[in-house]
Design a protein around this motif. Structure first.
Motif, PDB file in Angstrom:
ATOM      1  N   ASP A   1       0.842  -1.148  -0.071  1.00  0.00           N
ATOM      2  CA  ASP A   1       0.066  -0.041  -0.077  1.00  0.00           C
ATOM      3  C   ASP A   1       0.781   1.394  -0.134  1.00  0.00           C
ATOM      4  OD1 ASP A   1      -2.377  -1.320   0.311  1.00  0.00           O
ATOM      5  OD2 ASP A   1      -1.995  -1.846   2.307  1.00  0.00           O
ATOM      6  N   ARG A   2       0.246   2.407  -0.511  1.00  0.00           N
ATOM      7  CA  ARG A   2       1.010   3.736  -0.356  1.00  0.00           C
ATOM      8  C   ARG A   2       0.636   4.588   1.140  1.00  0.00           C
ATOM      9  NH1 ARG A   2      -0.898   7.220  -4.901  1.00  0.00           N
ATOM     10  NH2 ARG A   2      -2.985   6.207  -4.356  1.00  0.00           N
ATOM     11  N   HIS A   3       1.617   4.965   1.559  1.00  0.00           N
ATOM     12  CA  HIS A   3       1.400   5.838   2.617  1.00  0.00           C
ATOM     13  C   HIS A   3       2.127   7.003   2.603  1.00  0.00           C
ATOM     14  CE1 HIS A   3       1.219   1.584   4.028  1.00  0.00           C
ATOM     15  NE2 HIS A   3       0.486   1.952   4.820  1.00  0.00           N
ATOM     16  N   GLU A   4       1.433   8.064   3.172  1.00  0.00           N
ATOM     17  CA  GLU A   4       2.036   9.571   3.352  1.00  0.00           C
ATOM     18  C   GLU A   4       2.826   9.592   4.580  1.00  0.00           C
ATOM     19  OE1 GLU A   4      -0.256  13.444   3.364  1.00  0.00           O
ATOM     20  OE2 GLU A   4      -0.261  12.879   1.368  1.00  0.00           O
ATOM     21  N   TYR A   5       3.866  10.423   4.476  1.00  0.00           N
ATOM     22  CA  TYR A   5       4.566  10.776   5.766  1.00  0.00           C
ATOM     23  C   TYR A   5       4.420  12.076   5.896  1.00  0.00           C
ATOM     24  CZ  TYR A   5       8.671  11.331   9.097  1.00  0.00           C
ATOM     25  OH  TYR A   5       9.352  11.498  10.061  1.00  0.00           O
TER      26      TYR A   5
END
Length: 288
Positions: A24-28
């Motif tokens: 999955d893609r995650h934002e930081y």
């Protein structure tokens, strides 16, 4: 809208290690890791249309066009994110020590949903403006043909334009490129019922699905013909089946109460009408 992975603070290295291994893609965001939800078919159609026209229109120019999975680093805000569509200059400037993260976005486009609209317009736009190379921002509504276009002018000033309907042309200022809204919204059908963002599970009463949708006033849960806003403090990503069942039951009870009140009022009016008829008949008999 994104949901926080946990309450702890992560370092940049911890985030990148997890992100490389994740499906999955995650934002930081400055220590927080947030899951980025998948898009709807219309969201992907719009982003795909824009990418395709940009990629073809900018061929043989010193520019690169990326879509969705290209990570962007915003050093001043310590943010890693994945713009829906992004144009960067050549040569591509990578984050120091990385081969998978760019830093020199010129044009960024985000396709809005009810759950991301506020952040994309405010917090995310503010973060993008801290990028030295950033010049233009497109905010594209996926529910109706509407585009907001911001262009950087002298100093820190930004010029705002907006377009409605399918006839207008959006013209970028950073390089020669124009696109009609008819092409941008090609194959986008907002007349059909919206598809659910998530299925929470089966309702315990009848084993029918309980889904989360983008409603006109924000995320809502739906079961059968009953829908209700998600509980306060929850999001599309972290609302649970138990919470959904609770607010749906409250909504159903409220609707039933209103229906009962209307029924009693109608019944009362009917009785009053019957009494008046009897009185009129009795009066008529006396006269005769």
């Amino acid at each position: 809208m994104t949901s926080t992975l946990s309450q702890r603070t992560y370092t940049v290295d911890e985030y990148l290690t997890q992100e490389i291994a994740s499906q999955d893609r995650h934002e930081y965001r400055n220590g927080e890791i947030l899951l980025m939800p998948g898009g709807t078919p219309n969201h992907n159609r719009i982003a795909g249309n824009l990418f395709a026209f940009l990629n073809f229109g900018l061929k043989r120019q010193p520019l690169d066009v990326f879509i969705a999975d290209q990570r962007l680093w915003i050093p001043d805000r310590r943010i890693y994110t994945y713009p829906d569509v992004m144009v960067v200059g050549q040569p591509v400037k990578l984050q120091e020590g990385r081969k998978d993260t760019v830093t020199n976005a010129i044009v960024i486009a985000e396709v809005l949903s009810q759950s991301t609209r506020s952040y994309d317009k405010d917090g995310k736009f503010a973060a993008y403006r801290s990028i030295d190379s950033f010049r233009e921002y497109l905010l594209i509504d996926q529910y109706t043909a509407h585009v907001e276009h911001y262009t950087k002018t002298d100093g820190q000033a930004w010029l705002f334009r907006e377009y409605d309907g399918l006839e207008p042309m959006v013209s970028l200022q950073s390089f020669e490129f124009s696109l009609s809204l008819a092409d941008l919204y090609d194959r986008v059908d907002n007349s059909k019922a919206k598809e659910p963002l998530r299925e929470l599970g089966k309702h315990p009463a009848d084993d029918e699905p309980v889904n989360v949708y983008d409603g006109p006033y924000g995320p809502c849960v739906k079961h059968g013909k009953t829908n209700a806003s998600v509980p306060s403090g929850t999001t599309v990503e972290n609302v649970t089946l138990a919470q959904a069942v609770e607010v749906l039951a409250a909504k159903a009870a409220t609707s039933k109460s209103k229906s009962s009140s209307k029924s009693k009022t109608s019944s009362s009016k009917s009785k009053t009408g019957t009494t008046k008829k009897k009185s009129t008949t009795s009066t008529a008999k006396k006269k005769s």
